[in-house]
Design a protein around this motif. Structure first.
Motif, mmCIF file in Angstrom:
data_model
loop_
_atom_site.group_PDB
_atom_site.id
_atom_site.type_symbol
_atom_site.label_atom_id
_atom_site.label_comp_id
_atom_site.label_asym_id
_atom_site.label_seq_id
_atom_site.Cartn_x
_atom_site.Cartn_y
_atom_site.Cartn_z
ATOM 1 N N ASP A 113 -72.239 44.715 112.838
ATOM 2 C CA ASP A 113 -73.306 45.449 112.159
ATOM 3 C C ASP A 113 -74.621 45.100 112.854
ATOM 4 O OD1 ASP A 113 -74.821 46.882 110.418
ATOM 5 O OD2 ASP A 113 -74.492 45.594 108.678
ATOM 6 N N ASN A 170 -79.403 45.955 111.220
ATOM 7 C CA ASN A 170 -79.967 45.289 110.047
ATOM 8 C C ASN A 170 -81.478 45.078 110.196
ATOM 9 O OD1 ASN A 170 -77.418 45.193 108.985
ATOM 10 N ND2 ASN A 170 -77.029 43.094 109.607
ATOM 11 N N ASN A 197 -65.055 48.724 108.127
ATOM 12 C CA ASN A 197 -66.444 49.198 108.175
ATOM 13 C C ASN A 197 -67.377 48.333 107.335
ATOM 14 O OD1 ASN A 197 -65.815 51.503 109.820
ATOM 15 N ND2 ASN A 197 -64.918 52.452 108.010
ATOM 16 N N THR A 243 -70.219 46.061 106.083
ATOM 17 C CA THR A 243 -71.591 45.894 106.557
ATOM 18 C C THR A 243 -72.263 44.745 105.798
ATOM 19 O OG1 THR A 243 -72.450 47.503 104.962
ATOM 20 C CG2 THR A 243 -71.802 48.330 107.126
ATOM 21 N N THR A 244 -73.437 44.348 106.269
ATOM 22 C CA THR A 244 -74.171 43.258 105.636
ATOM 23 C C THR A 244 -74.877 43.770 104.385
ATOM 24 O OG1 THR A 244 -74.582 42.330 107.838
ATOM 25 C CG2 THR A 244 -75.863 41.440 106.012
ATOM 26 N N ASN A 301 -67.758 46.746 100.461
ATOM 27 C CA ASN A 301 -69.159 46.733 100.010
ATOM 28 C C ASN A 301 -69.349 47.534 98.724
ATOM 29 O OD1 ASN A 301 -69.602 46.867 103.382
ATOM 30 N ND2 ASN A 301 -70.768 45.321 102.257
#
Length: 643
Positions: A107, A110, A206, A208-209, A361
């Motif tokens: 990712d 960000n 997939n 993500t943060t 997420n």
């Protein structure tokens, strides 16, 4: 255990993991005084939280990632028995960056901007209007991923001596035989070898943060008589938070299992009324109906494993369809009949996993708060500051804290049902502190002409205090302790002849009956007798308040985390003295500090399961000394020398 990706099993080696995750960031910021009374602060932060990994490459995950998690069912398809376009097994392989197969994609976008301003609209230094917006990336990944790193079996074997005797020596250590090293690992075989007990874990590729959007707006004003007043609105929205959830919600509707369960309940009732015993088969009695699904599952089995099973009779009596279906779909007793008569995904999406956990997420939360702050400097040096907050936190998970952030959805097809008050939500919060210099010693109101030696003893003392009061955070969700639904979540009860808000009015701290209770016995919802407390359960036709159990496939009408528990109060006090010695070059400070000075009991440990014999009780007290492990008043002396 394995010691590397190519070692195979190594006899006698303990299980050892070495998780790693790189993390670094850059930021730039600037202040711009646009006008003499207006300042702007702005900037951006770029943060990189690398892909989680294991240094030795010893992490097993589904070879085809999310497709492997769903097994024979197409990804994202639920409650479609017979829709089998996936694989007939899930293969687990060694993954991670060191093995050329990262758990999820990097990712790299960000970027977190922030912007704030401060404005003095009247240019008199007495009014300030402030506002801000910022984005922050959370740092929860390492702990979250660590739970998944060792979740899938296939890299180790173990054995145990459950009745040890004598003194252990090296020669007496257990030495489990080294198993065959077979890769890829078959999840189907693991499930069968553990009697249906093996779960499956997968990372969303997939992933993500997660981040939080935060905003605020406030007005501060200096009022007459040295009073400063400020009112603020603050809010935030947590986006794409980590969550682990189970894809294997039971299919009760399209499969016909709910209808079959209801028919079995009716058959059982008719059989019992006719004196035919605890048997829920179609015995030809008037009113009984066929149960074709159970007929196929029980073919060739003894009555004790089928229509006369005591555990199944209990499930039918208690509406626990989730527990019954879970046994039927996982127990080896019914394995042959399951395979011969039903599609692989008849019960759940992946038949070769107890639970199928997807790490993604899905999580979120909202916070909105109104904050009021008052600061006052009184005569004699007394300073008082108080803050009041009116707020609310909504989220999609009902737990307070969790290492793996795991929670089943009430319905995977209607995730909007998962919207609760956070378990740490407090509607009202008040905090105040004060500092009062005692008017003793030279130049003070009392003993103003004291000799130097006396002044050393009596002068320079300050009293400090910190007060905190909050309304109660949510009680643990009132529960039936029964799985009456396909999500395998202990259902909330049905509250009859009383509303939720009326129930809230009976919540507090009540002493009596050899105990302390969060529920007022006068509510009529609890019976206290001989040291036990039990919930009042509904009987047919009851018109007074009572708890009832949900129908099969249903939840109760009590909202999770709706009921607030007892309030919290804490008061800390301290007495401190500063002495300047050696021409002021050394400060000698003495402090006497009292935590929870009034010895206030703040109770916790609320018992909220309506089928227990401690329902309504408070069984513990909160640590009131800032995580010091002390449940009552605590005092300490402190001496500090600064030079």
């Amino acid at each position: 255990n394995h010691t590397s990706a190519t070692s195979g099993y190594v006899a006698g080696k303990p299980r050892f993991t070495q998780p790693i995750q790189p993390n670094f960031s850059w930021y730039i910021q600037d202040n711009w005084r646009m006008f003499s009374n207006f300042t702007l602060t702005y900037g951006v932060r770029w943060e990189y939280q690398g892909v989680f990994d294991d240094r030795d490459g010893l992490v097993l995950l589904p070879q085809t990632q999310t497709a492997g998690l769903f097994g024979p069912t197409p990804v994202g398809s639920y409650f479609q028995p017979g829709n089998l376009t996936g694989s007939t097994d899930t293969l687990l392989t060694l993954q991670g960056t060191n093995n050329g197969h990262p758990f999820y994609h990097r990712d790299l976008n960000n970027f977190a901007p922030f912007l704030g301003f401060a404005w003095d609209p009247f240019k008199d230094g007495k009014t300030s209007i402030r506002g801000s917006f910022a984005q922050h990336f959370t740092q929860d990944g390492f702990t979250f991923f660590g739970q998944a790193e060792t979740a899938n079996a296939g890299l180790f074997t173990n054995s145990a001596n459950s009745v040890p005797t004598g003194v252990f020596t090296n020669s007496s250590k257990l030495s489990p035989p080294v198993p065959a090293d077979v890769f890829p690992v078959s999840q189907k075989a693991l499930f069968a070898n553990t009697g249906g007990g093996q779960s499956l874990t997968n990372f969303d590729p997939n992933l993500t943060t997660p981040y939080v959007l935060e905003w605020s707006f406030g007005i501060q004003r200096e009022l007459p008589k040295k009073v400063t007043f400020e009112v603020r609105y603050a809010g935030n929205h947590a986006v794409k938070q980590y969550r682990a959830w189970n894809i294997n919600e039971q299919d009760l509707g399209n499969s016909g299992l709910l209808t079959e369960f209801l028919h079995a309940q009716s058959n059982l009732s008719i059989s019992q009324a006719a004196g035919k015993g605890n048997n829920f088969s179609n015995q030809g009695l008037s009113g009984q109906v066929p149960t074709p699904i159970f007929d196929k599952l029980f073919t060739g089995l003894s009555p004790a494993a089928g229509y006369a099973s005591s555990s199944f009779v209990t499930s039918l009596t208690q509406n626990t369809i989730g527990s019954m279906v879970d046994t039927l779909r996982r127990s080896p007793t019914y394995a042959n009949n399951r395979v011969a008569n039903f599609p692989l995904n008849f019960f759940v999406a992946n038949p070769y996993a107890n639970s199928g956990l997807q790490y993604d997420n899905s999580g979120w939360s909202y916070y909105h708060g109104l904050e009021v702050d008052v600061h006052k400097r009184l005569a004699g040096g007394l300073i008082v500051q108080g803050t009041y907050t009116f707020s609310k936190v909504l989220t999609d998970t009902s737990f307070l804290t969790s290492q793996n952030e795991g929670a089943n959805y009430q319905s995977v097809l209607n995730r909007r049902l998962d919207k609760f008050r956070a378990a740490f939500d407090t509607t009202h919060s008040f905090a105040a502190n004060f500092l009062y210099p005692l008017p003793l010693g030279r130049g003070q109101r009392f003993a103003g002409s004291a000799p130097a030696i006396v002044n050393v003893l009596i002068g320079g003392w300050n009293i400090n205090g910190f007060t905190r009061w909050t309304s109660g955070s949510p009680l643990p969700t009132i529960s039936t302790g029964r799985n009456t639904n396909g999500s395998l979540i202990n259902a909330t009860p049905v509250l009859r002849n009383m509303t939720q808000r009326q129930l809230q009015s009976f919540v507090g701290v009540f002493r009596g009956g050899n105990g302390v209770y969060w529920l007022n016995p006068a509510s009529g919802l609890m019976t206290i007798k001989n040291g036990t407390s039990t919930a009042v359960l509904c009987t047919p036709g009851q018109t007074t308040p009572c708890f009832d159990f949900p129908a099969p496939g249903q939840f109760g009408n009590l909202t999770p985390n709706f009921i607030s528990g007892p309030n919290f109060f804490g008061q800390d006090l301290s007495l401190a003295k500063h002495n300047k010695i050696w021409e002021g070059r050394v400060d000698f400070e003495i402090r006497l500090e009292m935590f929870n000075a009034f010895n206030t009991s703040n109770f916790t440990g609320a018992q909220t399961t309506i089928t227990g014999n401690t329902f309504g009780q408070l069984t513990g007290t909160l640590d009131t000394t800032r995580s010091g492990g002390v449940l009552s008043r605590a005092g300490q002396w402190a001496v500090r020398v600064t030079f």
